[in-house]
Design an enzyme around this catalytic site. Structure first.
Site, PDB file in Angstrom:
ATOM      1  N   THR A  32       0.857  -1.184   0.000  1.00 20.61           N
ATOM      2  CA  THR A  32       0.000   0.000   0.000  1.00 20.61           C
ATOM      3  C   THR A  32       0.895   1.235   0.000  1.00 20.61           C
ATOM      4  O   THR A  32       2.044   1.188   0.427  1.00 20.61           O
ATOM      5  CB  THR A  32      -0.987   0.018   1.188  1.00 20.61           C
ATOM      6  N   CYS A  38      -2.497   8.334   7.748  1.00 23.86           N
ATOM      7  CA  CYS A  38      -3.101   6.993   7.696  1.00 23.86           C
ATOM      8  C   CYS A  38      -2.148   5.959   8.278  1.00 23.86           C
ATOM      9  O   CYS A  38      -0.958   6.212   8.414  1.00 23.86           O
ATOM     10  CB  CYS A  38      -3.396   6.591   6.251  1.00 23.86           C
ATOM     11  N   HIS A  55      -5.449  -0.471   5.214  1.00 19.13           N
ATOM     12  CA  HIS A  55      -5.000   0.913   5.108  1.00 19.13           C
ATOM     13  C   HIS A  55      -6.127   1.785   5.669  1.00 19.13           C
ATOM     14  O   HIS A  55      -7.110   2.051   4.985  1.00 19.13           O
ATOM     15  CB  HIS A  55      -4.739   1.245   3.636  1.00 19.13           C
TER      16      HIS A  55
END
Length: 167
Positions: A32, A38, A55
């Site tokens: 990712t 995040c 994620h």
């Protein structure tokens, strides 16, 4: 899924987007990118070869208008655990890595940043579920991309300044 040709082997790679997750039962690499505030949370059961990556963007679904559970740490992490158990993982054998939670923007505020709240929520939920944290690359002020390689049981982190390290 993408197949990457290397000298001796073919490695399968699965890309996970923002507010998405994946669970695999083979040696597929999970990747990712765009981890600022995040978090990328990796879970792995090495005995049963079950890997998961989510994620997440925000610490809690409270007062959110969005109902996607993968967007929030407090709903996404339990979802990932459940999906991994359904795929054959033993929750008592899960290990975790967390990456991200940066402070990407400087605001004068009396509240904690989203990144630090994401980290605190993830650490609390891992503790609540009895899942040990193998390692983390969290905080700071830079974005990250990650790749989890189940065969090596390692997370490789590439930062926005093109540096790289493995945890």
């Amino acid at each position: 899924m993408k197949r990457l040709e290397t000298e001796d082997t073919t490695v399968t790679r699965r890309k996970i987007g923002i507010a998405e997750y994946a669970v695999v039962t083979d040696e597929t690499a999970l990747v990712t990118s765009g981890l600022g505030s995040c978090l990328g949370i990796v879970l792995f059961d090495s005995r049963n070869t079950v890997s998961g990556l989510i994620h997440v963007m925000l610490p809690s679904v409270d007062q959110a208008r969005d109902s996607n559970p993968a967007k929030f740490v407090d709903t996404g992490l339990p979802l990932l655990i459940d999906e991994m158990e359904a795929a054959g993982a033993d929750v008592d054998r899960l290990q975790a890595w967390i990456v991200g939670g940066s402070e990407m923007l400087n605001f004068e505020s009396s509240t904690e940043s989203i990144g630090s709240r994401n980290i605190a929520m993830a650490e609390q939920l891992l503790d609540d579920h009895g899942i040990p944290l193998v390692d983390a690359d969290i905080g700071g002020g830079h974005g990250r991309s990650i790749r989890f390689d189940p065969a090596a049981e390692a997370v490789t982190i590439r930062t926005a300044d093109d540096s790289s390290r493995t945890i």
